[in-house]
Design an enzyme around this catalytic site. Sequence first.
Site, short mmCIF file in Angstrom:
data_model
loop_
_atom_site.label_atom_id
_atom_site.label_comp_id
_atom_site.label_asym_id
_atom_site.label_seq_id
_atom_site.Cartn_x
_atom_site.Cartn_y
_atom_site.Cartn_z
CD GLU A 49 -1.43 -12.50 -39.39
OE1 GLU A 49 -1.06 -11.82 -40.37
OE2 GLU A 49 -2.59 -12.96 -39.28
CG PHE A 111 -10.10 -23.31 -44.54
CD1 PHE A 111 -9.93 -22.60 -45.72
CD2 PHE A 111 -10.41 -22.61 -43.38
CE1 PHE A 111 -10.08 -21.22 -45.74
CE2 PHE A 111 -10.56 -21.24 -43.39
CZ PHE A 111 -10.39 -20.53 -44.58
CD GLN A 112 -7.60 -19.65 -42.55
OE1 GLN A 112 -7.80 -19.76 -41.35
NE2 GLN A 112 -7.67 -18.49 -43.18
CE LYS A 161 -11.49 -24.47 -33.35
NZ LYS A 161 -11.91 -23.13 -33.66
CG MET A 478 21.99 -0.04 -49.12
SD MET A 478 23.38 1.07 -48.86
CE MET A 478 23.50 1.05 -47.08
C1 LIG Z 1 12.19 -6.98 -47.12
C2 LIG Z 1 13.35 -6.50 -47.90
N1 LIG Z 1 13.27 -6.38 -49.25
C3 LIG Z 1 14.31 -5.92 -49.96
C4 LIG Z 1 15.49 -5.57 -49.34
C5 LIG Z 1 16.68 -5.08 -50.17
N2 LIG Z 1 17.00 -3.69 -49.80
C6 LIG Z 1 17.97 -3.36 -48.92
S1 LIG Z 1 18.08 -1.75 -48.65
C7 LIG Z 1 16.84 -1.41 -49.73
C8 LIG Z 1 16.39 0.00 -49.98
C9 LIG Z 1 15.76 0.62 -48.79
O1 LIG Z 1 15.13 1.81 -49.19
P1 LIG Z 1 14.57 2.84 -48.15
O2 LIG Z 1 13.80 2.16 -47.10
O3 LIG Z 1 13.86 3.92 -48.89
O4 LIG Z 1 15.87 3.40 -47.44
P2 LIG Z 1 17.12 4.21 -47.98
O5 LIG Z 1 18.14 3.21 -48.40
O6 LIG Z 1 16.64 5.06 -49.13
O7 LIG Z 1 17.57 5.01 -46.81
C10 LIG Z 1 16.35 -2.59 -50.29
C11 LIG Z 1 15.29 -2.66 -51.30
C12 LIG Z 1 15.54 -5.74 -47.94
N3 LIG Z 1 16.64 -5.46 -47.23
N4 LIG Z 1 14.45 -6.16 -47.24
#
Ligand SMILES: Cc1ncc(C[n+]2csc(CCOP(=O)(O)OP(=O)(O)O)c2C)c(N)n1
Length: 565
Positions: A49, A111-112, A161, A478
């Site tokens: 979803e 439920f749900q 519903k 990052m």
């Molecule tokens: C849903 C979610 N969880 C955690 C984060 C924190 N976060 C920001 S950038 C990042 C790393 C992203 O890694 P990747 O997709 O491998 O991309 P890269 O930075 O290596 O290009 C994280 C964990 C986020 N932005 N969104």
Amino acid sequence: MKLTGSKILLECLLREEVDTVFGYPGGTVINIYDDLMDYPINHILTRHEQAAVHAADGYARATGKVGVAIATSGPGATNTVTGIATAYMDSIPLVVITGQVPTALIGNDAFQEADMVGITRPITKHNFLVRNINELTTIVKKAFHIARSGRPGPVLIDFPKDVQLDSTVFSYPDKVELAGYKPTVGGNARQIEKAARMILEARKPLIYVGGGAVLSDAAQGLRELAELAQLPVTTTLMAKSIFPSRHPLCLGMLGMHGTYYSNMAVTNCDLLIAAGARFDDRVTGKIATFAPNAKIIHIDIDPTSIKKNVRVDLPIVGHLNDVLQKLADKMKEQGDKVDALVERTHGWRSEIAEWKKAHPMKYTPSTSVIKPQFVIEKIRELTRDDAIITTEVGQHQMWTAQFFDFIQPRTFLTSGGLGTMGYGLPAALGAQVAFRDRQVIDISGDGSFQMNSQELATLVQYRLPVKIVILNNNFLGMVRQWQEMFFDRRYSQTCMELPIDFVKLAEAYGATGLRAEKPDEVEAMIKKGLETPGPVIMEFRISREENVLPMVPPASGLNEMVLAS
Ligand SMILES: Cc1ncc(C[n+]2csc(CCOP(=O)(O)OP(=O)(O)O)c2C)c(N)n1
């Protein structure tokens, strides 16, 4: 003739010219799904979803229409929350319909059951619980009106519903009245006149454009104003596609990973014309040193976003394209003053050109290891200017913003406000549903891709030829970069130890998988990937500890950029 609530909902969608919805069925929406079979509405069954909402969001960002998603109550509904919050933070028009347990059971831990009106109150522009079939058509009409007017945003309709099964005579209202909700669109004439005067008197003017410009389709008004008065333009991440990257007045992005010359221009300008932007902390850096010498004109459709984060000298509330157009017209009336302005600001543009020459966007190339920026540059060369690019969140997102050229509005779809990993693939899916013939590419990291990789199945099922670029550094890059720069290289939980075989994963879903490990394989592989029909994963094993630069460290001023590792 009487119709059931579920049929009335679908009739309403037709009146709102909805041709496509994204969703996932369940017990409390099973009647809607049954009726859907008899309606000329295209339904895309995603595998989650969250992805259905991101897909509706990608569809909305790419087309400018309202995106629609459907989910069942409880877990289906709570799975939509990240998608709704993502759309809310970026002001994307959505209508999300969730099933709800019968009205008699609401509040009984049925439920749900989940209280979606409560859960989504802070992340929707508005939300509704349909308590009675007689209010259904008005609620749907209001939902679409609220989603798309003023500052757009997501609206939730929670639909029990028993109300779906109840029936009444269908008639769709022509218009709706909403007490206290009348977005100002025109822009105040006296304030526009004053803005024109301020621009005509400026010595170092700069336009700072935000995502609101994309949402209000303000490309033309913006370009007219910028070219008329030769005003340099810097954009936020969200506004990247609104002003052509290769335009001589374009300075690229400002803020934390903005260009040196944008950030220097902001720091040194004497007039900042903020258009559809919200002065997010990733843009301003330390507020005290943001545009310290500038008068600020802030144009926005949402009066509550004005003066929220920074002082403003002249607010203008209105639809951006309208206001920019009127501003340009006002200035044209004083042609000689415009000429004088262009003449006077010549030195300012040269100063910016010097900054550009001293510190252009660059990276250190390599012949032994694949540089992510090199991959982005090659994709830029090998795609059409109307390709739609989506991203996930992380370093790859910033490299895309820095090194890809965006020429056409609505061609860059990315989660800016919430920064949602897992956004890009389903958003690409939604964009490709809207434009079957256009090139749609999701640029991803290995971490983000795994947040919604199940949507490969949806791509294959509906023959959606989205190309997925994975810049694989085996890191949550990052976060690793922050750990390197601010935590002494203590890489806590950011190394993705298990190397995934993305080629086999693609194949498992019936898609194509390609991999490049050396720089000299990059170009040929991108060509092959783009030419291969159907969905394709292109995995690039990139240099593992590459950083996104320049970088303004958190809580620093825009002029305190780190330029090199
Ligand atoms: C849903 C979610 N969880 C955690 C984060 C924190 N976060 C920001 S950038 C990042 C790393 C992203 O890694 P990747 O997709 O491998 O991309 P890269 O930075 O290596 O290009 C994280 C964990 C986020 N932005 N969104």
